[in-house]
Design a protein around this motif. Structure first.
Motif, PDB file in Angstrom:
ATOM      1  N   ASP A 617       0.910  -1.331  -0.134  1.00  0.00           N
ATOM      2  CA  ASP A 617       0.043   0.162  -0.081  1.00  0.00           C
ATOM      3  C   ASP A 617       1.100   1.209   0.108  1.00  0.00           C
ATOM      4  OD1 ASP A 617      -1.541   2.140   0.778  1.00  0.00           O
ATOM      5  OD2 ASP A 617      -2.996   1.197   2.008  1.00  0.00           O
ATOM      6  N   GLU A 619       0.407   4.246   0.153  1.00  0.00           N
ATOM      7  CA  GLU A 619       0.142   5.326   1.376  1.00  0.00           C
ATOM      8  C   GLU A 619       0.301   5.092   2.614  1.00  0.00           C
ATOM      9  OE1 GLU A 619      -3.417   7.931  -0.661  1.00  0.00           O
ATOM     10  OE2 GLU A 619      -4.106   6.061   0.234  1.00  0.00           O
ATOM     11  N   THR A 620       0.362   3.860   3.113  1.00  0.00           N
ATOM     12  CA  THR A 620       0.648   3.137   4.419  1.00  0.00           C
ATOM     13  C   THR A 620       1.919   2.356   4.469  1.00  0.00           C
ATOM     14  OG1 THR A 620      -0.440   1.359   4.331  1.00  0.00           O
ATOM     15  CG2 THR A 620      -1.662   3.396   4.886  1.00  0.00           C
ATOM     16  N   LYS A 622       2.125  -0.640   4.151  1.00  0.00           N
ATOM     17  CA  LYS A 622       1.625  -1.982   4.543  1.00  0.00           C
ATOM     18  C   LYS A 622       1.729  -2.972   3.343  1.00  0.00           C
ATOM     19  CE  LYS A 622      -1.830  -4.565   6.760  1.00  0.00           C
ATOM     20  NZ  LYS A 622      -3.318  -4.322   7.761  1.00  0.00           N
ATOM     21  N   ASN A 660       7.533  -8.226   9.871  1.00  0.00           N
ATOM     22  CA  ASN A 660       7.133  -7.666  11.233  1.00  0.00           C
ATOM     23  C   ASN A 660       7.836  -7.988  12.503  1.00  0.00           C
ATOM     24  OD1 ASN A 660       5.006  -5.551  10.448  1.00  0.00           O
ATOM     25  ND2 ASN A 660       3.932  -7.253   9.733  1.00  0.00           N
ATOM     26  N   ARG A 680       5.332  -9.465  16.789  1.00  0.00           N
ATOM     27  CA  ARG A 680       4.356  -9.651  15.754  1.00  0.00           C
ATOM     28  C   ARG A 680       4.718 -10.832  14.921  1.00  0.00           C
ATOM     29  NH1 ARG A 680       4.176  -3.540  15.494  1.00  0.00           N
ATOM     30  NH2 ARG A 680       2.208  -2.874  16.505  1.00  0.00           N
ATOM     31  N   SER A 685      -4.945 -14.730   9.093  1.00  0.00           N
ATOM     32  CA  SER A 685      -5.370 -14.148   8.108  1.00  0.00           C
ATOM     33  C   SER A 685      -4.200 -13.242   7.608  1.00  0.00           C
ATOM     34  CB  SER A 685      -6.553 -13.199   8.587  1.00  0.00           C
ATOM     35  OG  SER A 685      -5.956 -12.373   9.933  1.00  0.00           O
ATOM     36  N   ASP A 686      -3.026 -13.267   7.941  1.00  0.00           N
ATOM     37  CA  ASP A 686      -1.870 -12.643   7.383  1.00  0.00           C
ATOM     38  C   ASP A 686      -1.249 -13.558   6.388  1.00  0.00           C
ATOM     39  OD1 ASP A 686      -1.917 -10.625   9.059  1.00  0.00           O
ATOM     40  OD2 ASP A 686      -0.527 -11.130  10.629  1.00  0.00           O
ATOM     41  N   PRO A 740       5.814  -1.425   8.279  1.00  0.00           N
ATOM     42  CA  PRO A 740       5.036  -0.257   7.370  1.00  0.00           C
ATOM     43  C   PRO A 740       5.810   1.024   7.524  1.00  0.00           C
ATOM     44  CG  PRO A 740       3.484  -1.721   8.175  1.00  0.00           C
ATOM     45  CD  PRO A 740       4.638  -2.155   8.878  1.00  0.00           C
ATOM     46  N   PRO A 741       6.321   1.255   8.815  1.00  0.00           N
ATOM     47  CA  PRO A 741       6.871   2.620   8.641  1.00  0.00           C
ATOM     48  C   PRO A 741       8.208   2.616   8.138  1.00  0.00           C
ATOM     49  CG  PRO A 741       6.270   1.999  11.180  1.00  0.00           C
ATOM     50  CD  PRO A 741       6.149   0.713  10.275  1.00  0.00           C
ATOM     51  N   LEU A 744       7.364   2.890   4.449  1.00  0.00           N
ATOM     52  CA  LEU A 744       6.720   4.163   4.188  1.00  0.00           C
ATOM     53  C   LEU A 744       8.126   5.487   3.977  1.00  0.00           C
ATOM     54  CD1 LEU A 744       3.949   5.621   3.572  1.00  0.00           C
ATOM     55  CD2 LEU A 744       3.691   6.259   6.006  1.00  0.00           C
ATOM     56  N   LYS A 748       9.176   7.730   0.986  1.00  0.00           N
ATOM     57  CA  LYS A 748       9.291   9.091   1.065  1.00  0.00           C
ATOM     58  C   LYS A 748      10.636   9.649   0.516  1.00  0.00           C
ATOM     59  CE  LYS A 748       5.540  10.426   2.555  1.00  0.00           C
ATOM     60  NZ  LYS A 748       4.775  11.491   2.448  1.00  0.00           N
TER      61      LYS A 748
ATOM     62  N   PHE B 182      -5.185   1.651  11.701  1.00  0.00           N
ATOM     63  CA  PHE B 182      -3.845   0.950  11.003  1.00  0.00           C
ATOM     64  C   PHE B 182      -3.205   0.129  11.835  1.00  0.00           C
ATOM     65  CE2 PHE B 182       0.226   0.351   9.830  1.00  0.00           C
ATOM     66  CZ  PHE B 182       0.270   0.000   8.466  1.00  0.00           C
ATOM     67  N   ARG B 185      -0.592  -5.800  11.029  1.00  0.00           N
ATOM     68  CA  ARG B 185      -1.002  -7.262  10.570  1.00  0.00           C
ATOM     69  C   ARG B 185      -2.384  -7.140  10.456  1.00  0.00           C
ATOM     70  NH1 ARG B 185       0.971 -10.891  15.777  1.00  0.00           N
ATOM     71  NH2 ARG B 185       0.233  -8.935  16.996  1.00  0.00           N
ATOM     72  N   THR B 186      -3.081  -8.161  10.266  1.00  0.00           N
ATOM     73  CA  THR B 186      -4.620  -8.237   9.884  1.00  0.00           C
ATOM     74  C   THR B 186      -5.590  -8.157  11.037  1.00  0.00           C
ATOM     75  OG1 THR B 186      -4.516 -10.500   9.232  1.00  0.00           O
ATOM     76  CG2 THR B 186      -4.322  -8.932   7.526  1.00  0.00           C
ATOM     77  N   GLU B 187      -5.239  -8.687  12.086  1.00  0.00           N
ATOM     78  CA  GLU B 187      -6.153  -8.519  13.279  1.00  0.00           C
ATOM     79  C   GLU B 187      -5.067  -8.736  14.547  1.00  0.00           C
ATOM     80  OE1 GLU B 187      -8.840 -11.884  13.473  1.00  0.00           O
ATOM     81  OE2 GLU B 187      -7.518 -13.333  12.699  1.00  0.00           O
ATOM     82  N   THR B 260       6.209   5.269  14.293  1.00  0.00           N
ATOM     83  CA  THR B 260       7.090   6.473  14.586  1.00  0.00           C
ATOM     84  C   THR B 260       6.218   7.463  14.405  1.00  0.00           C
ATOM     85  OG1 THR B 260       7.421   6.677  12.173  1.00  0.00           O
ATOM     86  CG2 THR B 260       9.249   5.380  13.607  1.00  0.00           C
ATOM     87  N   PHE B 263       5.541   8.478  10.802  1.00  0.00           N
ATOM     88  CA  PHE B 263       4.472   7.592  10.235  1.00  0.00           C
ATOM     89  C   PHE B 263       3.014   7.740  10.705  1.00  0.00           C
ATOM     90  CE2 PHE B 263       2.073   3.321  10.447  1.00  0.00           C
ATOM     91  CZ  PHE B 263       2.395   2.984   9.091  1.00  0.00           C
ATOM     92  N   VAL B 267       0.063   8.642   8.341  1.00  0.00           N
ATOM     93  CA  VAL B 267      -1.070   7.869   8.188  1.00  0.00           C
ATOM     94  C   VAL B 267      -2.402   8.062   8.667  1.00  0.00           C
ATOM     95  CG1 VAL B 267      -1.791   5.317   8.854  1.00  0.00           C
ATOM     96  CG2 VAL B 267       0.520   5.754   7.748  1.00  0.00           C
ATOM     97  N   VAL B 270      -4.029   9.757   5.757  1.00  0.00           N
ATOM     98  CA  VAL B 270      -4.446   8.818   4.803  1.00  0.00           C
ATOM     99  C   VAL B 270      -5.777   7.988   5.134  1.00  0.00           C
ATOM    100  CG1 VAL B 270      -3.708   6.536   3.915  1.00  0.00           C
ATOM    101  CG2 VAL B 270      -2.291   8.315   4.102  1.00  0.00           C
ATOM    102  N   ARG B 274      -9.829   7.972   3.987  1.00  0.00           N
ATOM    103  CA  ARG B 274     -10.540   6.677   3.631  1.00  0.00           C
ATOM    104  C   ARG B 274     -11.676   6.370   4.185  1.00  0.00           C
ATOM    105  NH1 ARG B 274      -5.172   2.586   3.088  1.00  0.00           N
ATOM    106  NH2 ARG B 274      -4.036   3.472   1.292  1.00  0.00           N
TER     107      ARG B 274
END
Ligand SMILES: Cc1cc2nc3c(=O)[nH]c(=O)nc-3n(C[C@H](O)[C@H](O)[C@H](O)COP(=O)(O)OP(=O)(O)OC[C@H]3O[C@@H](n4cnc5c(N)ncnc54)[C@H](O)[C@@H]3O)c2cc1C
Lengths: 751, 288
Positions: A617, A619-620, A622, A660, A680, A685-686, A740-741, A744, A748, B182, B185-187, B260, B263, B267, B270, B274
Motif C-alpha cells: 500500500d 500510502e501506508t 503495509k 514484522n 508480531r 489471516s496474514d 510499514p514505517p 513508508l 518518502k 492502522f 497485521r490483519t488482526e 514512529t 509514520f 497515516v 491517509v 479513507r
C-alpha cells in the motif's frame, strides 16, 4: 519433476497416513512440558535482571528464605564450579553463566536467583523479597556498535584462536573462506553492485513456553521431565552444571509444542534441579511468554556487506560477503554458517566470505532453523536481484546459469554430490505462479536457499511382539511428524502395516545416546537407524525361519512381510509371515529385536527456490503477501504431508521475519516487546495459502534417498519477500523487518 | 483483594467511594484481568458490575437514540439486528477489538475507562457524539465521551464514580459513520493510528461532520479543523487533501515500538480520507 523412479519400489513410504500423535493432540490428552505434576511438588520462579549490563554487588535472599511458603532459594553459589575456558570448549560454562548469572548480569532478563515455594503465586511473591544490589554498567545491543573501538567489553578473554590480533574483545570468533581471485573476477564483470544489509533478531516463537519438572536427591540421583528437542544434551548439561554423574540423571522428553532450534539447550532445567536438591522435593518451573522472549534464545541480528560482479549474460564473475552476527552475551552467533551458506547455491570461480561472531548485551542466541543462513541469503539474493534488474535479465534464468550441480566446488569448500538445485529452479520456471500476471502495486520475488543438513549420533531400537506388532524406540523428539515417518520406514522394511508399529520417544535410560532433533537430521539419521534396526530384526526373523526349515540362513529372504526361500535351490516351503515367526519366538531362541547405533555421515545438502508475490500500500507502507510457492528438494518424501508442512512452516515464519518480527530495545537496553501483542508473528489471516512443490532428487547417503527438509525452507523467504516488496514499492529494501514505517520512510526518501 | 458484585450502580458507587488503595470495576475484564496477571495493576478492590439489572441491554429509544448497558459486549453489539445499520462505524470499531473470545467479554465502557490512547471504539464514539451517564455519590451526570480520558490510563472520573449507561444519538437522515485503524497485521493488534468520521449530507454536500483521531496523542482527539475542511464540500479531492492535512497537523504522537512520529502523522491523514469516503458513501445509502 520428481525423479521418482524409486516410488514404485515403495509400499508404505510416500503415503500419507494420520500421524500417531494426532488424536492425543487434538483431544488434549498429549502431555506437554507443563502437563505434569508430582506428589509434594513445589513451584519455582526466577528473578531476572532489569538491567542490560550490571555488576551484581550483593544478593540478599534472607527475607525470601524466611517466607513461610518458600522451601528453597538458589543463586549461582548453588551450582558446580566449572572452570571458565574461552571459546567453544567452555560451552558448559557459557550455559551455566546463562542459566544463572555469576559476577555480572549480562542482559535484560538474565537470571540472578530462583525460589521454590508451595504455590506458583507464593513463588512469584517471594521473588520480590530478594534484594539485589546492582552496579549498572554501560551496555551495547547493536552488532556494529558492539564491534566499535569504544564499545563496552562484555567479557575479556572470550575470543578463541580464530580472531586476528587487535580486534575488539567482543569479537569472539572469526571465519574466512572461499576460492579464486575475487579482484580479478570483479575486473571481468560488466556490472558490480556493492551494498549493505541489516536484519534484526527474531524469536523462534514456539507456542509452548519452556517447562520442566525436576527431582534431585542428595544421593546424586535425579529425574527430569522437560520440553526439549534433545533430552540427552539436557542430561549431559544438567549433570555437568550440578556436578553429578550423567547416568544418574534420567531425562524424559515431553510432547513438544514447537522448538525450531530454540529448545536445543537448557534454561530452567538446571535451576529446577538445583532447587529440588536444596528443598528435597520435586520442583516445577514454567516460563511466562515474557521470560521466553527475554531470556531464551532468539536468533542473531546481522549486519552484512555484499559485493557481486556479473557479466551481461548473467554469469557471476565474483562474489564477496562480510557477515557480522550478534549472538548475545556469549560466543555462538553463527557468523561462520552465514558466510558458508550465503553463496552455496552457486557455481562460482571467485568467491570470498568472512563471518564474525560478536557479543552484545542480549540473550544468548539459540539455533533457529538453518541458523545464520536466512540472513546471508537475504543480503546475497537481494544483490543478485538488483543485478538482474539492472542488466534486464530473468532472475530464474540467471540463477539457473550459475546454479551449483553435482561436481561443483561449493563456496564453502567441498565438492557437491548429486544435488537438486537445478531441478527446483526448473520447477519454478515451469510453475504457473511464475508466469501469472501481476496486478498494479504488486511485485514478484524469487530466491534460492541452501542448508547443509546433519547426521549426528543416533541410537534406535526395535522390538517385535508375539502378535507380530512392533515397537520402535527413537531418541529424537518428534518436532514435525517424525513418528509417522519412522513408522512408515519400519513398515517398509518389515512389511507389516503402519498401524501395527508404535513409535516412542524413549527416555535417556532406555536407549543409547542421541543428538538433538536439529540440523534437519531426524528423518535422515533416525530414519536410517530405523531402517537398519528393522533390517537387523529381519535378519533374525530369517534365521528363525531357516532353522524351522532346516536350511542355511542365507537361503532365506524377506519379502512382503514374510520369510521365503531365496530361490528354487533353497527348497520349497510356504512363506512364513512375521506374526507366525514371532508367535513362536519364545521357544525358538527368545525375543526378536533389532537395533542400530552410529553417526551417519551421508546427510545430503538441500536446496529450495521460493516464488512470492507481494502487494504494498503506497500510502501506508503495509505489505500483503498475495501468493507464495515453495519448491524444495526433499530427496525422498517419506510422508509428503509432513514435508509440505515443513515447507509451509518455513515460509510462514519467513513472512513474519521479513515483515514484522523484531526485537525492539530501548535506549536503556531493555526489551520493549516481550509479548506476542507487540512481537508480531503472523496471524492466520496474514498468510496466503502456501503452495508447495516437492522435488525428489535422492540423497545417495540414505537407503531411501532422504534429505532433511526442516530448515532449508526458511532460507529463501527473507530474500524472496524482500525482492517482491522492493519491486512492488519501487525501492530496494535493505533492512528487516520491512515494517510499514520503514517502507513508508523508504518510499518518502525515494520521492 | 476484595471482590464485590453490587446489585445497583448506587451500591457500586458507595463501595468505590469507601474503598482504599486501587479500585477497578470489572466489566468484561479483558483489560483488568490481563493487567492483573502480568502484575501491571493488582487491585485491592474489584467491583463486578455485571450483576446489576439491565447492564447487558441494548435499547432503541422512541426518538431513535440508543441506550446501551455498560456490560453489553462487542459480540452482542455486532449481532444486534438494527444497531449496526444506524451506527456501522461504532459497531465495527468495537468489533475490531481482539478475537472472538475477547469479543464475548469486551465492552465499550471498559475500552473507554481503561484509558488507552489507542482504544479502538473511542474515536468512533467521539465522532458519533456518544455520551455516558456517570453515577457518583452525588447522583448522575451526563458526560461526552471525549471528556472522559485525560491522559494515558487516566480518566476524569473521581473516586466513587462509575459509568452506568452509554447513549448513542439518533442516527437521523442522510448520515453515515466509519472507523478505520492502522495495524501492521490483519488482526489481533493495537491501533498505530485510528480515525473515526461521522457526517451528514444535504444532497451531495456535507452539512455536519465530526472527525476523531486515536493513538496519535495522549488522549483521543476531536479535530475541529478536520470537520471544517469537509463541511460544505462534496468530499472532492481538494477537500480530502485539506482533511488529510488537518488530521496530520492535529497529531501529537510519540515514537514507540508500534510506530514512529512521522509514520503516525502521515497515516492519520491517509486514514482520515479513507474513513471519510466510507462515511460519505454510507450517508448516501451506498454499500461501503
Ligand atoms: C487479546 C486482546 C486483544 C485486544 N485487542 C484490542 C484492540 O484491538 N483494540 C482495543 O482497543 N483494545 C483491545 N484490547 C483491550 C480490551 O479488550 C478493551 O479495552 C476492552 O474494550 C475492555 O473492555 P472490558 O469490558 O473487558 O474492560 P475491563 O477490563 O472490565 O475494564 C477496563 C477498565 O475500565 C474500567 N471500567 C469498566 N467498567 C467501568 C464502568 N462501568 N465505569 C467506570 N470504569 C469502568 C475498569 O475499572 C478498568 O480500568 C484487547 C485485549 C485483549 C486481551
Amino acid at each position: 519433476m520428481a525423479l521418482d523412479d524409486r516410488k514404485t519400489q515403495f509400499t508404505f513410504v510416500g503415503t500419507r497416513p494420520d500421524r500417531p500423535d494426532g488424536l492425543d493432540k487434538v483431544t488434549g490428552r498429549a502431555k506437554f512440558g507443563a502437563d505434569i505434576s508430582a506428589p509434594g511438588m513445589l513451584h519455582g520462579a526466577i528473578l531476572r535482571s532489569p538491567h542490560a549490563h550490571a555488576r551484581i554487588v550483593k544478593i540478599d535472599t534472607s527475607k525470601a528464605e524466611a517466607h513461610k511458603d518458600v522451601k528453597a532459594v538458589v543463586t549461582r553459589a548453588d551450582f558446580a564450579e566449572l572452570p571458565f575456558q574461552p571459546g567453544l570448549e567452555g560451552e558448559f560454562w557459557n550455559v551455566l553463566e546463562n542459566v544463572m548469572a555469576g559476577e555480572k548480569a549480562l542482559y535484560d532478563g538474565h537470571a540472578v536467583a530462583a525460589v521454590a515455594a508451595t504455590s506458583a503465586l507464593a513463588a512469584r511473591d517471594a521473588l520480590k523479597l530478594i534484594e539485589v544490589e546492582y552496579e549498572v554498567l554501560p551496555h551495547v545491543t547493536d552488532v556494529d556498535k558492539a564491534m566499535a573501538p569504544d564499545a563496552p567489553v562484555i567479557r575479556e578473554g572470550a575470543a578463541d584462536y580464530s580472531v586476528p590480533e587487535g580486534m575488539h574483545p567482543n569479537i569472539v570468533r572469526y571465519h574466512e573462506s572461499g576460492h579464486g581471485d575475487v579482484e580479478a573476477g570483479f575486473a571481468e564483470a560488466d556490472l558490480v553492485i556493492e551494498d549493505s544489509f541489516v536484519t534484526e533478531a527474531t524469536h523462534q516463537g514456539y507456542i509452548e513456553p519452556h517447562a520442566c519438572l525436576g527431582m534431585l536427591g542428595n544421593d546424586g540421583k535425579g529425574e527430569l521431565w522437560c520440553t526439549t528437542q534433545g533430552h540427552w544434551i539436557a542430561q549431559k548439561t544438567c549433570a555437568a552444571l550440578l556436578g553429578i554423574e550423567t547416568s544418574q540423571l534420567r531425562v524424559t522428553a515431553s510432547e513438544i509444542g514447537g522448538g525450531f532450534g530454540g529448545k536445543t539447550t537448557v534454561f530452567i532445567e538446571p535451576v529446577a534441579l538445583a532447587l529440588s536438591r536444596k528443598a528435597n522435593r520435586p520442583v516445577k518451573i514454567v516460563m511466562t511468554r515474557s521470560e521466553v522472549f527475554r531470556a531464551t534464545g532468539p536468533t542473531s541480528s546481522a549486519s552484512m556487506d555484499i559485493k557481486i560482479g556479473m557479466k551481461k549474460d548473467g554469469t557471476i564473475s565474483a562474489a564477496q560477503g562480510v557477515f557480522r552476527l550478534q549472538g548475545g552475551a556469549f560466543p555462538g552467533a553463527p557468523g561462520d554458517m552465514t558466510a558458508m551458506c550465503a553463496f552455496a547455491p552457486y557455481n562460482l570461480t571467485n568467491v570470498s566470505q568472512i563471518g564474525y561472531d560478536v557479543m552484545a548485551n542480549r540473550p544468548k542466541q539459540a539455533a533457529y532453523r538453518a541458523p545464520g543462513a536466512p540472513m546471508g541469503a537475504f543480503a546475497v539474493e537481494s544483490v543478485i536481484d538488483e543485478l538482474c534488474k539492472k542488466l534486464g535479465l530473468d532472475p530464474v534464468d540467471v540463477r539457473l546459469k550459475n546454479a551449483a550441480h553435482e561436481g561443483t566446488k561449493a563456496s564453502y569448500g567441498p565438492t557437491y554430490e548429486r544435488i537438486g538445485l537445478v531441478e527446483t529452479l526448473e520447477a519454478a520456471k515451469a510453475h504457473p505462479h511464475y508466469s501469472a500476471p501481476l496486478k498494479p502495486g504488486q511485485g514478484r520475488g524469487i530466491s534460492c536457499g541452501f542448508w547443509f543438513n546433519h547426521g549426528g549420533e543416533t541410537s534406535v531400537s526395535l522390538a517385535l511382539s508375539e502378535d507380530g506388532s512392533a515397537q520402535l524406540m527413537v531418541g529424537t523428539p518428534d518436532i514435525g511428524g517424525s513418528r509417522a515417518s519412522m513408522a512408515l520406514m519400519a513398515a517398509e522394511v518389515l512389511g507389516i502395516p503402519y498401524e501395527n508399529i508404535r513409535v516412542t520417544i524413549a527416555d535417556t535410560a532406555t536407549l543409547g545416546y542421541n543428538d538433538v532433533s536439529h540440523g534437519s537430521r531426524v528423518t535422515y539419521a533416525s530414519g536410517l537407524a530405523t531402517i537398519k534396526a528393522a533390517k537387523h530384526a529381519v535378519e533374525k526373523l530369517c534365521e528363525r525361519a531357516a532353522a524351522s526349515w532346516g536350511i542355511p540362513a542365507d537361503a532365506v529372504k524377506w519379502e512382503n512381510g514374510c520369510a521365503i526361500p531365496s530361490g528354487p535351490n533353497a527348497g520349497d516351503f510356504d512363506p512364513r509371515p512375521l506374526a507366525d515367526i514371532t508367535a513362536h519366538m519364545g521357544q525358538t531362541g527368545g525375543p526378536i529385536s533389532g537395533h542400530f547405533e552410529a553417526t551417519p555421515e551421508g546427510a545430503g545438502v538441500s536446496f529450495g527456490t521460493h516464488i512470492v508475490d507481494a502487494e504494498v500500500d503506497p500510502e501506508t507502507g503495509k505489505t500483503a503477501i498475495t501468493r507464495y510457492t515453495v519448491i524444495q528438494d526433499a530427496g525422498k518424501a517419506i510422508h509428503p504431508t509432513y514435508v509440505e508442512g515443513q515447507y509451509q512452516g518455513g515460509a510462514a515464519q519467513g513472512i513474519g521475519w521479513a515483515l514484522n518480527e523484531e526485537y525492539v530495545y530501548g535506549d536503556d537496553g531493555r526489551l520493549q516487546n516481550s509479548i506476542f501483542l507487540d512481537y508480531r508473528i503472523p496471524v492466520a489471516s496474514d498468510l496466503p495459502m502456501i503452495d508447495t512443490v516437492i522435488v525428489e532428487v535422492p540423497n545417495p547417503g540414505h537407503p531411501f534417498g532422504v534429505r532433511g527438509v526442516g530448515e532449508t525452507g526458511i532460507v529463501p523467504p527473507l530474500a524472496a519477500i524482500a525482492n517482491a516488496v522492493s519491486h512492488a514499492a519501487g525501492v530496494r529494501m535493505k533492512q528487516l523487518p520491512m515494517s510499514p514505517p520503514r517502507i513508508l520512510a523508504a518510499l518518502k526518501d525515494n520521492g | 483483594m476484595d471482590y464485590h458484585s453490587p446489585a445497583s450502580f448506587a451500591e457500586a458507587s458507595a463501595l468505590a467511594a469507601n474503598a482504599t488503595g486501587i479500585t477497578r470495576f470489572l466489566a468484561g475484564g479483558t483489560d483488568v484481568l490481563v493487567q492483573l496477571r502480568s502484575e501491571l495493576v493488582t487491585p485491592d478492590t474489584l467491583i463486578d458490575i455485571k450483576k446489576i439489572d439491565g447492564v447487558r441491554d441494548i435499547n432503541c429509544n422512541a426518538n431513535g437514540s440508543w441506550t446501551l448497558g455498560v456490560a453489553a459486549t462487542g459480540a452482542e453489539m455486532s449481532e444486534h439486528p438494527d444497531l449496526g445499520r444506524d451506527w456501522p462505524g461504532v459497531v465495527e470499531a468495537m468489533d475490531l477489538i481482539g478475537s472472538t473470545q475477547v469479543q464475548g467479554r469486551a465492552t465499550l465502557t471498559g475500552n473507554l475507562c481503561n484509558g488507552s490512547p489507542a482504544a479502538d471504539s473511542v474515536p468512533a464514539m467521539v465522532a458519533a457524539g456518544v455520551t455516558v451517564t456517570v453515577t457518583g455519590p452525588d447522583g448522575d451526570r451526563e458526560v461526552a465521551v471525549e471528556d472522559i480520558p485525560i491522559g494515558p490510563g487516566k480518566t476524569s472520573l473521581v473516586q466513587g464514580e462509575l459509568i452506568s449507561a452509554v447513549h448513542i444519538p439518533a442516527r437521523g437522515d442522510n448520515g453515515g459513520d466509519a472507523y478505520l485503524r492502522f495495524i501492521p497485521r490483519t488482526e489481533m493488534d493495537i491501533a498505530v493510528v485510528g480515525v473515526g468520521v461521522n457526517l451528514r449530507l444535504d444532497g451531495d454536500t456535507v452539512t455536519e461532520a465530526r472527525v476523531s483521531l486515536g493513538a496519535v496523542a495522549p488522549t483521543v482527539l476531536l479535530v475541529e479543523d478536520c470537520a471544517k475542511s469537509i463541511i460544505g464540500s462534496t468530499l472532492d479531492d481538494a477537500a480530502l487533501d485539506t482533511l488529510a492535512a488537518a488530521a496530520s497537523a492535529a497529531c501529537n504522537p510519540i515514537d514507540d515500538k508500534r510506530g514512529t512520529i512521522a509514520f503516525r502523522t502521515e497515516v492519520a491523514g491517509v486514514l482520515a480520507k479513507r474513513a471519510a469516503k466510507i462515511a460519505y458513501a454510507r450517508a448516501k445509502g451506498e454499500q461501503a
